[in-house]
Scaffold this motif. Sequence first.
Motif, PDB file in Angstrom:
ATOM      1  N   VAL A  76       0.852  -1.190   0.000  1.00  0.00           N
ATOM      2  CA  VAL A  76       0.000   0.000   0.000  1.00  0.00           C
ATOM      3  C   VAL A  76       0.888   1.241   0.000  1.00  0.00           C
ATOM      4  O   VAL A  76       1.772   1.389   0.848  1.00  0.00           O
ATOM      5  N   ILE A  77       0.632   2.137  -0.960  1.00  0.00           N
ATOM      6  CA  ILE A  77       1.445   3.328  -1.150  1.00  0.00           C
ATOM      7  C   ILE A  77       0.533   4.547  -1.084  1.00  0.00           C
ATOM      8  O   ILE A  77      -0.458   4.630  -1.809  1.00  0.00           O
ATOM      9  N   GLY A  78       0.849   5.479  -0.216  1.00  0.00           N
ATOM     10  CA  GLY A  78       0.025   6.682  -0.064  1.00  0.00           C
ATOM     11  C   GLY A  78       0.695   7.885  -0.696  1.00  0.00           C
ATOM     12  O   GLY A  78       1.854   8.181  -0.403  1.00  0.00           O
ATOM     13  N   ALA A  79      -0.006   8.576  -1.567  1.00  0.00           N
ATOM     14  CA  ALA A  79       0.537   9.766  -2.231  1.00  0.00           C
ATOM     15  C   ALA A  79       0.220  11.004  -1.403  1.00  0.00           C
ATOM     16  O   ALA A  79      -0.919  11.191  -0.978  1.00  0.00           O
ATOM     17  N   SER A  80       1.230  11.845  -1.181  1.00  0.00           N
ATOM     18  CA  SER A  80       1.011  13.050  -0.389  1.00  0.00           C
ATOM     19  C   SER A  80       2.010  14.129  -0.786  1.00  0.00           C
ATOM     20  O   SER A  80       3.179  13.846  -1.032  1.00  0.00           O
ATOM     21  N   ALA A  81       1.553  15.361  -0.844  1.00  0.00           N
ATOM     22  CA  ALA A  81       2.441  16.495  -1.128  1.00  0.00           C
ATOM     23  C   ALA A  81       2.902  17.164   0.157  1.00  0.00           C
ATOM     24  O   ALA A  81       3.840  17.950   0.151  1.00  0.00           O
ATOM     25  N   THR A  92       9.990   8.315  -4.764  1.00  0.00           N
ATOM     26  CA  THR A  92       9.536   9.084  -5.914  1.00  0.00           C
ATOM     27  C   THR A  92       8.688   8.144  -6.777  1.00  0.00           C
ATOM     28  O   THR A  92       8.768   6.915  -6.633  1.00  0.00           O
ATOM     29  N   PRO A  93       7.869   8.664  -7.692  1.00  0.00           N
ATOM     30  CA  PRO A  93       7.106   7.779  -8.571  1.00  0.00           C
ATOM     31  C   PRO A  93       7.993   6.797  -9.350  1.00  0.00           C
ATOM     32  O   PRO A  93       7.651   5.621  -9.494  1.00  0.00           O
ATOM     33  N   LYS A  94       9.140   7.262  -9.833  1.00  0.00           N
ATOM     34  CA  LYS A  94      10.039   6.398 -10.594  1.00  0.00           C
ATOM     35  C   LYS A  94      10.592   5.272  -9.723  1.00  0.00           C
ATOM     36  O   LYS A  94      10.572   4.103 -10.114  1.00  0.00           O
ATOM     37  N   ALA A  95      11.069   5.612  -8.526  1.00  0.00           N
ATOM     38  CA  ALA A  95      11.614   4.595  -7.628  1.00  0.00           C
ATOM     39  C   ALA A  95      10.534   3.606  -7.206  1.00  0.00           C
ATOM     40  O   ALA A  95      10.780   2.397  -7.093  1.00  0.00           O
ATOM     41  N   CYS A  96       9.330   4.117  -6.968  1.00  0.00           N
ATOM     42  CA  CYS A  96       8.205   3.252  -6.593  1.00  0.00           C
ATOM     43  C   CYS A  96       7.901   2.251  -7.705  1.00  0.00           C
ATOM     44  O   CYS A  96       7.765   1.045  -7.458  1.00  0.00           O
ATOM     45  N   ARG A 133       6.029  10.747  -2.954  1.00  0.00           N
ATOM     46  CA  ARG A 133       6.103  12.196  -3.127  1.00  0.00           C
ATOM     47  C   ARG A 133       6.571  12.502  -4.543  1.00  0.00           C
ATOM     48  O   ARG A 133       7.579  11.955  -5.005  1.00  0.00           O
ATOM     49  N   ILE A 134       5.853  13.352  -5.241  1.00  0.00           N
ATOM     50  CA  ILE A 134       6.227  13.762  -6.596  1.00  0.00           C
ATOM     51  C   ILE A 134       7.108  15.006  -6.501  1.00  0.00           C
ATOM     52  O   ILE A 134       6.655  16.042  -6.005  1.00  0.00           O
ATOM     53  N   PRO A 135       8.370  14.941  -6.935  1.00  0.00           N
ATOM     54  CA  PRO A 135       9.231  16.116  -6.873  1.00  0.00           C
ATOM     55  C   PRO A 135       8.616  17.275  -7.671  1.00  0.00           C
ATOM     56  O   PRO A 135       8.180  17.101  -8.807  1.00  0.00           O
ATOM     57  N   ILE A 151       1.215  11.129 -13.674  1.00  0.00           N
ATOM     58  CA  ILE A 151       2.656  10.967 -13.463  1.00  0.00           C
ATOM     59  C   ILE A 151       2.972   9.588 -12.902  1.00  0.00           C
ATOM     60  O   ILE A 151       3.875   8.883 -13.378  1.00  0.00           O
ATOM     61  N   VAL A 152       2.223   9.180 -11.896  1.00  0.00           N
ATOM     62  CA  VAL A 152       2.474   7.893 -11.249  1.00  0.00           C
ATOM     63  C   VAL A 152       2.202   6.736 -12.214  1.00  0.00           C
ATOM     64  O   VAL A 152       3.002   5.792 -12.329  1.00  0.00           O
ATOM     65  N   CYS A 153       1.089   6.806 -12.919  1.00  0.00           N
ATOM     66  CA  CYS A 153       0.749   5.733 -13.863  1.00  0.00           C
ATOM     67  C   CYS A 153       1.776   5.642 -14.993  1.00  0.00           C
ATOM     68  O   CYS A 153       2.107   4.541 -15.453  1.00  0.00           O
ATOM     69  N   TYR A 154       2.279   6.793 -15.448  1.00  0.00           N
ATOM     70  CA  TYR A 154       3.301   6.764 -16.494  1.00  0.00           C
ATOM     71  C   TYR A 154       4.539   6.006 -16.025  1.00  0.00           C
ATOM     72  O   TYR A 154       5.112   5.197 -16.768  1.00  0.00           O
TER      73      TYR A 154
END
Length: 241
Positions: A76-81, A92-96, A133-135, A151-154
């Motif tokens: 489970v991954i939670g997105a937050s700014a 980061t999205p890429k590392a995830c 976290r999205i930079p 961004i995450v889906c890409y």
Amino acid sequence: MLSDIKIILVETSHPGNIGAVARAMKNMAMHRLALVNPKIFPSAEATARAAGADDILAKAVVYDSLVDALADCQVVIGASARSRTISWPELTPKACAEMIASDVSKPSVGVVFGREHSGLKNEELDLCRYLLRIPSNPEFSSLNIAAAVQIVCYEFFAAQAVVEESRIGDKGESPLATAAQMELFYEHLHQALLDIGFMRPERSNTIMRRLRRIYNRIQLDTKELDILRGILRMAQDHQKS
């Protein structure tokens, strides 16, 4: 890999954002959309903003709680700014995406996005193993939810082309524990720590939040979870005797 990923939106207030998220998902060949207490759904505005991704909306599952939406998820991954006072392991999205793509056990993944104006609450992040976290510009870091999902889906879409098939040590014979199984473990751990006198009820929330951070970092599989719960049961039985 993409079929194992569920995008979860919590209490989305604007139906157009749901449609835009569906469109972003379909662009990247993802189709599992879950909605937790959306303010308005279904909606003609959501369908219009989906712009051809109506099938994603038609298959979207609505849940009464985030716990229910995550029940079948193993990671489970939670997105937050927003920054948090208690630290979560951050990706980061890429590392995830690279982490999930390289996991040969092919876990069921839930990526959780919060409310448009306030994001996820701390108790909702307690259910997450990682914070995503999205930079972005630190002076203007809040992204539209559909843009964040895009961004995450890409990154997930791009990462599936570079999957590594090697794995050292454990080959994943036992599946990772699901979120529902982890919640049962946390309930058992909480009661066991009270039973053996390790913590007082008035301090249990703080201690349990820290313990969740520890266990969420290690990705327990079902066999490991059985061992830990066996230890807890023995400790409880010893306390009674």
